[in-house]
Design a protein around this motif. Structure first.
Motif, PDB file in Angstrom:
ATOM      1  N   HIS A  74       0.810  -1.214   0.000  1.00  0.00           N
ATOM      2  CA  HIS A  74       0.000   0.000   0.000  1.00  0.00           C
ATOM      3  C   HIS A  74       0.846   1.268   0.000  1.00  0.00           C
ATOM      4  O   HIS A  74       0.361   2.334  -0.343  1.00  0.00           O
ATOM      5  N   GLY A  75       2.099   1.169   0.379  1.00  0.00           N
ATOM      6  CA  GLY A  75       2.989   2.323   0.376  1.00  0.00           C
ATOM      7  C   GLY A  75       3.688   2.542  -0.955  1.00  0.00           C
ATOM      8  O   GLY A  75       4.436   3.498  -1.122  1.00  0.00           O
ATOM      9  N   GLN A  76       3.424   1.663  -1.933  1.00  0.00           N
ATOM     10  CA  GLN A  76       4.044   1.777  -3.262  1.00  0.00           C
ATOM     11  C   GLN A  76       3.703   3.122  -3.880  1.00  0.00           C
ATOM     12  O   GLN A  76       2.559   3.546  -3.881  1.00  0.00           O
ATOM     13  N   GLY A  77       4.710   3.807  -4.412  1.00  0.00           N
ATOM     14  CA  GLY A  77       4.486   5.075  -5.094  1.00  0.00           C
ATOM     15  C   GLY A  77       4.349   6.257  -4.169  1.00  0.00           C
ATOM     16  O   GLY A  77       4.012   7.351  -4.612  1.00  0.00           O
ATOM     17  N   VAL A  78       4.589   6.054  -2.874  1.00  0.00           N
ATOM     18  CA  VAL A  78       4.449   7.123  -1.887  1.00  0.00           C
ATOM     19  C   VAL A  78       5.780   7.310  -1.170  1.00  0.00           C
ATOM     20  O   VAL A  78       6.376   6.344  -0.700  1.00  0.00           O
ATOM     21  N   ALA A  79       6.235   8.549  -1.101  1.00  0.00           N
ATOM     22  CA  ALA A  79       7.437   8.890  -0.348  1.00  0.00           C
ATOM     23  C   ALA A  79       7.042   9.900   0.725  1.00  0.00           C
ATOM     24  O   ALA A  79       6.261  10.811   0.452  1.00  0.00           O
ATOM     25  N   VAL A  80       7.540   9.705   1.922  1.00  0.00           N
ATOM     26  CA  VAL A  80       7.182  10.610   3.018  1.00  0.00           C
ATOM     27  C   VAL A  80       8.417  11.073   3.771  1.00  0.00           C
ATOM     28  O   VAL A  80       9.444  10.393   3.786  1.00  0.00           O
ATOM     29  N   GLU A  81       8.290  12.224   4.375  1.00  0.00           N
ATOM     30  CA  GLU A  81       9.271  12.737   5.327  1.00  0.00           C
ATOM     31  C   GLU A  81       8.492  13.022   6.598  1.00  0.00           C
ATOM     32  O   GLU A  81       7.584  13.838   6.591  1.00  0.00           O
ATOM     33  N   VAL A  82       8.827  12.319   7.668  1.00  0.00           N
ATOM     34  CA  VAL A  82       8.102  12.464   8.922  1.00  0.00           C
ATOM     35  C   VAL A  82       9.026  13.065   9.971  1.00  0.00           C
ATOM     36  O   VAL A  82      10.120  12.562  10.203  1.00  0.00           O
ATOM     37  N   GLY A  83       8.565  14.140  10.585  1.00  0.00           N
ATOM     38  CA  GLY A  83       9.279  14.753  11.695  1.00  0.00           C
ATOM     39  C   GLY A  83       8.568  14.423  12.995  1.00  0.00           C
ATOM     40  O   GLY A  83       7.745  13.506  13.052  1.00  0.00           O
ATOM     41  N   GLU A  84       8.863  15.172  14.039  1.00  0.00           N
ATOM     42  CA  GLU A  84       8.213  14.914  15.325  1.00  0.00           C
ATOM     43  C   GLU A  84       6.737  15.269  15.310  1.00  0.00           C
ATOM     44  O   GLU A  84       5.933  14.609  15.966  1.00  0.00           O
ATOM     45  N   LYS A  85       6.371  16.317  14.568  1.00  0.00           N
ATOM     46  CA  LYS A  85       4.984  16.772  14.574  1.00  0.00           C
ATOM     47  C   LYS A  85       4.387  16.949  13.187  1.00  0.00           C
ATOM     48  O   LYS A  85       3.193  17.189  13.065  1.00  0.00           O
ATOM     49  N   GLN A  86       5.206  16.868  12.140  1.00  0.00           N
ATOM     50  CA  GLN A  86       4.732  17.154  10.793  1.00  0.00           C
ATOM     51  C   GLN A  86       5.171  16.075   9.817  1.00  0.00           C
ATOM     52  O   GLN A  86       6.140  15.354  10.065  1.00  0.00           O
ATOM     53  N   ALA A  87       4.449  16.017   8.703  1.00  0.00           N
ATOM     54  CA  ALA A  87       4.793  15.086   7.634  1.00  0.00           C
ATOM     55  C   ALA A  87       4.595  15.768   6.289  1.00  0.00           C
ATOM     56  O   ALA A  87       3.665  16.551   6.113  1.00  0.00           O
ATOM     57  N   ALA A  88       5.473  15.459   5.341  1.00  0.00           N
ATOM     58  CA  ALA A  88       5.349  15.889   3.956  1.00  0.00           C
ATOM     59  C   ALA A  88       5.274  14.631   3.110  1.00  0.00           C
ATOM     60  O   ALA A  88       5.990  13.658   3.362  1.00  0.00           O
TER      61      ALA A  88
END
Length: 153
Positions: A74-88
């Motif tokens: 389900h995560g295919q094709g998705v890239a994320v950057e996760v911090g302590e309180k935020q996500a891009a």
């Protein structure tokens, strides 16, 4: 709003988190893979999305589908950057022909932001969407009735 030093531009604010991930009782860490999976599922829920991922991700997914007992990534094709309180989040999709791509992207963005913020408590600062391709169906076919391959012309 502050400027994100890693991106050089001010992030877009979509909402605020109501859940504390860091408290006096401990810290909750949400793994990148979890956010990617939530975003991938939320993307696939939107009508007009044929597939998630670019060329390589789709080829790997097609190979995985041929293996008996293999699960969908389900995560295919998705890239994320996760911090302590935020996500891009960055998402690549293949759309169905005839769908207004700007409206499709807006619908994906709304659904992904709502799902990720509700389920994780993270504030989603941005959801970038890349449309890699459009799939054209035969006149007698309806979306979802294909074997997963676009029509050859």
């Amino acid at each position: 709003m502050t400027t994100d030093p890693n991106r050089g531009i001010a992030p877009v604010q979509y909402g605020t988190s109501t859940t504390e991930l860091v408290s006096s009782q401990g810290r909750t860490i949400i793994a990148d893979a979890v956010v990617a999976k939530i975003a991938g599922i939320a993307t696939r829920e939107i009508s007009g999305v044929f597939d998630v991922g670019g060329g390589t991700a789709r080829v790997v997914g097609a190979l995985r589908d041929r293996i008996p007992g293999a699960r969908v990534n389900h995560g295919q094709g998705v890239a994320v950057e996760v911090g302590e309180k935020q996500a891009a989040i960055d998402i690549g999709i293949v759309a169905e022909y005839g769908v207004a791509l700007h409206e499709l992207a807006a619908g994906i963005r709304r659904n992904v932001i709502a799902a990720v913020e509700r389920m994780t408590g993270l504030e989603v600062t941005e959801v970038n969407i890349t449309v890699y391709d459009v799939v054209l169906f035969d006149e007698n076919e309806q979306p979802g009735e294909t074997d997963g391959r676009p029509r050859v012309q």
